[in-house]
Design a protein around this motif. Sequence first.
Motif, PDB file in Angstrom:
ATOM      1  N   ARG A 204      61.790  23.233  30.504  1.00 23.16           N
ATOM      2  CA  ARG A 204      61.128  24.427  29.853  1.00 23.16           C
ATOM      3  C   ARG A 204      60.994  23.808  28.451  1.00 23.16           C
ATOM      4  NH1 ARG A 204      61.596  28.534  26.941  1.00 23.16           N
ATOM      5  NH2 ARG A 204      60.783  30.553  27.236  1.00 23.16           N
ATOM      6  N   ARG A 205      62.112  23.489  27.922  1.00 24.68           N
ATOM      7  CA  ARG A 205      62.097  22.904  26.527  1.00 24.68           C
ATOM      8  C   ARG A 205      60.804  22.012  26.288  1.00 24.68           C
ATOM      9  NH1 ARG A 205      68.344  22.395  25.066  1.00 24.68           N
ATOM     10  NH2 ARG A 205      68.558  24.565  24.836  1.00 24.68           N
ATOM     11  N   GLN A 206      60.915  20.842  27.224  1.00 22.30           N
ATOM     12  CA  GLN A 206      59.652  19.829  27.283  1.00 22.30           C
ATOM     13  C   GLN A 206      58.285  20.466  27.417  1.00 22.30           C
ATOM     14  OE1 GLN A 206      60.029  16.616  26.445  1.00 22.30           O
ATOM     15  NE2 GLN A 206      57.881  16.514  26.735  1.00 22.30           N
ATOM     16  N   THR A 207      58.062  21.359  27.979  1.00 26.98           N
ATOM     17  CA  THR A 207      56.938  22.205  28.344  1.00 26.98           C
ATOM     18  C   THR A 207      56.389  22.819  27.177  1.00 26.98           C
ATOM     19  OG1 THR A 207      57.123  22.449  30.828  1.00 26.98           O
ATOM     20  CG2 THR A 207      55.576  23.928  29.682  1.00 26.98           C
ATOM     21  N   LEU A 208      57.411  23.579  26.250  1.00 31.17           N
ATOM     22  CA  LEU A 208      57.127  23.902  24.853  1.00 31.17           C
ATOM     23  C   LEU A 208      56.737  22.879  23.887  1.00 31.17           C
ATOM     24  CD1 LEU A 208      60.050  26.585  24.646  1.00 31.17           C
ATOM     25  CD2 LEU A 208      57.770  27.067  24.960  1.00 31.17           C
TER      26      LEU A 208
ATOM     27  N   ASP B 196      55.295  19.897  24.841  1.00 25.30           N
ATOM     28  CA  ASP B 196      53.932  19.791  25.074  1.00 25.30           C
ATOM     29  C   ASP B 196      52.919  20.548  24.752  1.00 25.30           C
ATOM     30  OD1 ASP B 196      55.186  17.369  26.314  1.00 25.30           O
ATOM     31  OD2 ASP B 196      54.945  17.917  28.211  1.00 25.30           O
ATOM     32  N   SER B 197      53.130  21.941  25.082  1.00 29.45           N
ATOM     33  CA  SER B 197      52.034  22.797  24.728  1.00 29.45           C
ATOM     34  C   SER B 197      52.032  23.502  23.350  1.00 29.45           C
ATOM     35  CB  SER B 197      52.392  24.192  25.612  1.00 29.45           C
ATOM     36  OG  SER B 197      53.550  24.747  24.993  1.00 29.45           O
ATOM     37  N   GLY B 198      53.007  22.937  22.431  1.00 25.13           N
ATOM     38  CA  GLY B 198      52.988  23.346  21.088  1.00 25.13           C
ATOM     39  C   GLY B 198      53.392  24.833  21.048  1.00 25.13           C
ATOM     40  N   THR B 199      53.758  25.377  21.910  1.00 24.77           N
ATOM     41  CA  THR B 199      54.101  26.864  21.750  1.00 24.77           C
ATOM     42  C   THR B 199      55.378  27.016  20.704  1.00 24.77           C
ATOM     43  OG1 THR B 199      53.529  27.283  23.947  1.00 24.77           O
ATOM     44  CG2 THR B 199      55.090  28.986  23.171  1.00 24.77           C
ATOM     45  N   ARG B 200      55.500  28.023  19.895  1.00 23.54           N
ATOM     46  CA  ARG B 200      56.430  28.306  19.059  1.00 23.54           C
ATOM     47  C   ARG B 200      56.686  29.866  19.215  1.00 23.54           C
ATOM     48  NH1 ARG B 200      57.341  24.084  14.896  1.00 23.54           N
ATOM     49  NH2 ARG B 200      56.177  22.479  15.661  1.00 23.54           N
ATOM     50  N   GLU B 201      57.692  30.303  19.870  1.00 22.83           N
ATOM     51  CA  GLU B 201      57.939  31.649  20.298  1.00 22.83           C
ATOM     52  C   GLU B 201      58.649  32.440  19.296  1.00 22.83           C
ATOM     53  OE1 GLU B 201      60.086  31.064  23.786  1.00 22.83           O
ATOM     54  OE2 GLU B 201      58.508  31.044  25.070  1.00 22.83           O
ATOM     55  N   PHE B 202      59.402  31.878  18.374  1.00 17.67           N
ATOM     56  CA  PHE B 202      60.026  32.606  17.166  1.00 17.67           C
ATOM     57  C   PHE B 202      59.595  32.462  15.876  1.00 17.67           C
ATOM     58  CE2 PHE B 202      62.446  30.902  20.894  1.00 17.67           C
ATOM     59  CZ  PHE B 202      63.040  32.005  21.307  1.00 17.67           C
ATOM     60  N   PRO B 203      58.901  33.487  15.463  1.00 21.06           N
ATOM     61  CA  PRO B 203      58.440  33.362  13.938  1.00 21.06           C
ATOM     62  C   PRO B 203      59.227  34.113  13.139  1.00 21.06           C
ATOM     63  CG  PRO B 203      57.448  35.271  15.320  1.00 21.06           C
ATOM     64  CD  PRO B 203      58.034  34.529  16.183  1.00 21.06           C
ATOM     65  N   CYS B 204      59.276  33.709  11.941  1.00 14.77           N
ATOM     66  CA  CYS B 204      60.031  34.192  10.843  1.00 14.77           C
ATOM     67  C   CYS B 204      59.400  35.621  10.344  1.00 14.77           C
ATOM     68  CB  CYS B 204      60.236  33.261   9.847  1.00 14.77           C
ATOM     69  SG  CYS B 204      61.098  33.654   8.369  1.00 14.77           S
ATOM     70  N   ASP B 205      60.277  36.543  10.193  1.00 12.62           N
ATOM     71  CA  ASP B 205      59.600  37.779   9.775  1.00 12.62           C
ATOM     72  C   ASP B 205      59.175  37.825   8.377  1.00 12.62           C
ATOM     73  OD1 ASP B 205      60.076  38.861  12.193  1.00 12.62           O
ATOM     74  OD2 ASP B 205      61.967  39.619  11.801  1.00 12.62           O
ATOM     75  N   THR B 206      59.968  36.863   7.582  1.00  7.11           N
ATOM     76  CA  THR B 206      59.753  36.855   6.071  1.00  7.11           C
ATOM     77  C   THR B 206      58.317  35.926   5.704  1.00  7.11           C
ATOM     78  OG1 THR B 206      61.968  36.995   5.600  1.00  7.11           O
ATOM     79  CG2 THR B 206      60.691  36.203   3.729  1.00  7.11           C
ATOM     80  N   CYS B 207      58.284  34.666   6.394  1.00  7.69           N
ATOM     81  CA  CYS B 207      57.125  33.911   5.713  1.00  7.69           C
ATOM     82  C   CYS B 207      56.114  33.477   6.923  1.00  7.69           C
ATOM     83  CB  CYS B 207      58.013  32.911   5.118  1.00  7.69           C
ATOM     84  SG  CYS B 207      58.495  31.553   6.509  1.00  7.69           S
TER      85      CYS B 207
END
Length: 67
Positions: free
Chosen positions: A26-30, A32-43
């Motif tokens: 699952r980590r490798q798939t992230l 490969d896909s460039g998915t970033r699921e955790f955005p910073c609320d501040t910046c």
Amino acid sequence: MGVSPGGAHSCPLNCPQASGRSLQLRRQTLVDSGTREFPCDTCGKAFRRKNHLDVHRRTHSGETPVE
């Protein structure tokens, strides 16, 4: 995520990676896909892993890890 004949999970994005553990794949798939699921609320900067976001948030608060 498919399972190859050797029992390892194969990457669904046609990547040569295979792993016996679905979490590693699952980590490798992230990656490969460039998915970033955790955005910073501040910046707005986004991360693939929550712990990386947690470390980044310290740059905004000035908090330092306990030594």
